[in-house]
Scaffold this motif. Sequence first.
Motif, PDB file in Angstrom:
ATOM      1  N   ALA A  30      70.812  16.921  46.751  1.00  0.00           N
ATOM      2  CA  ALA A  30      70.520  17.563  45.466  1.00  0.00           C
ATOM      3  C   ALA A  30      70.525  19.083  45.585  1.00  0.00           C
ATOM      4  CB  ALA A  30      69.159  17.092  44.948  1.00  0.00           C
ATOM      5  N   CYS A  31      70.108  19.599  46.739  1.00  0.00           N
ATOM      6  CA  CYS A  31      69.966  21.052  46.897  1.00  0.00           C
ATOM      7  C   CYS A  31      71.223  21.737  47.416  1.00  0.00           C
ATOM      8  CB  CYS A  31      68.797  21.372  47.834  1.00  0.00           C
ATOM      9  SG  CYS A  31      67.191  20.917  47.160  1.00  0.00           S
ATOM     10  N   ARG A  32      72.172  20.972  47.912  1.00  0.00           N
ATOM     11  CA  ARG A  32      73.358  21.603  48.477  1.00  0.00           C
ATOM     12  C   ARG A  32      74.207  22.286  47.412  1.00  0.00           C
ATOM     13  NH1 ARG A  32      75.893  16.828  47.205  1.00  0.00           N
ATOM     14  NH2 ARG A  32      78.175  16.823  47.208  1.00  0.00           N
ATOM     15  N   LYS A  33      74.003  21.921  46.135  1.00  0.00           N
ATOM     16  CA  LYS A  33      74.762  22.531  45.046  1.00  0.00           C
ATOM     17  C   LYS A  33      74.166  23.862  44.586  1.00  0.00           C
ATOM     18  CE  LYS A  33      75.909  17.901  43.290  1.00  0.00           C
ATOM     19  NZ  LYS A  33      75.813  16.984  42.131  1.00  0.00           N
ATOM     20  N   LEU A  34      72.987  24.181  45.096  1.00  0.00           N
ATOM     21  CA  LEU A  34      72.306  25.417  44.691  1.00  0.00           C
ATOM     22  C   LEU A  34      72.715  26.595  45.558  1.00  0.00           C
ATOM     23  CD1 LEU A  34      68.653  24.104  44.190  1.00  0.00           C
ATOM     24  CD2 LEU A  34      70.181  24.917  42.391  1.00  0.00           C
ATOM     25  N   PRO A  35      72.596  27.826  45.032  1.00  0.00           N
ATOM     26  CA  PRO A  35      72.774  29.018  45.878  1.00  0.00           C
ATOM     27  C   PRO A  35      71.760  28.988  47.017  1.00  0.00           C
ATOM     28  CG  PRO A  35      72.762  29.610  43.553  1.00  0.00           C
ATOM     29  CD  PRO A  35      72.370  28.162  43.626  1.00  0.00           C
TER      30      PRO A  35
END
Length: 223
Positions: A30-35
């Motif tokens: 889920a967090c890999r798409k965030l800056p």
Amino acid sequence: MDLHYIWSFLMIVIIDIVLGGDNAIVIALACRKLPYKQRNIAIIFGSITAIVLRIILTIGAIFVLKVPFLHLIGGILLLYIACKLIIQEDDNPSIKENYTVFHAIRTIVFADLVMGIDNVLAIAGASNGKPSLVILGLSISIPIIIWGSKIVLWFLERYPILSFVGASVLSITASKMLIDEPFISQYINGRNDMELIVGSSCIIFTIVIGYYFNNIRYRKRTS
């Protein structure tokens, strides 16, 4: 503090660590798409929020057990989450900007609630009806899950293909939830071959859906 209390506490921590591997994978996906700068915020707040909600669910596990088709619904939702997490985002900057810390936290919490059924039931049993054990045991698991998700995220950044491996792990968890549904388990009746078929089918379904939508987006980018 007696030895029985300490033993129950250790059991809760061990149960949550053993069953918490899927949570670390969900958080990382889920967090890999965030800056990069926003990832720690999402990981920390997502993990803490999920654990707090799990504590509440565990304390009220007696009511959770009464919900009909709970495992069936949870398994289907988890398959949806697994597919959604491996579908690549569009390269359009305006679309990427729409994926925020809130979206990541929402995904983490929702997935944790869906996957947490087994944890809730196991921890509720190990707590012997003592809410203090539930709160203490699950609270200590927070840093373990946070660091575990960071390790998984480190590998995902370097080897993106591992997102399919992570989704497969979530699919296996989903298949176990489906099998545990009384309506389905009565037909499977503990047969290992049927369990293998259900598990394999969930993995294949997730990978095919992920590959299909990723392929469509790839064609759009290259056309």
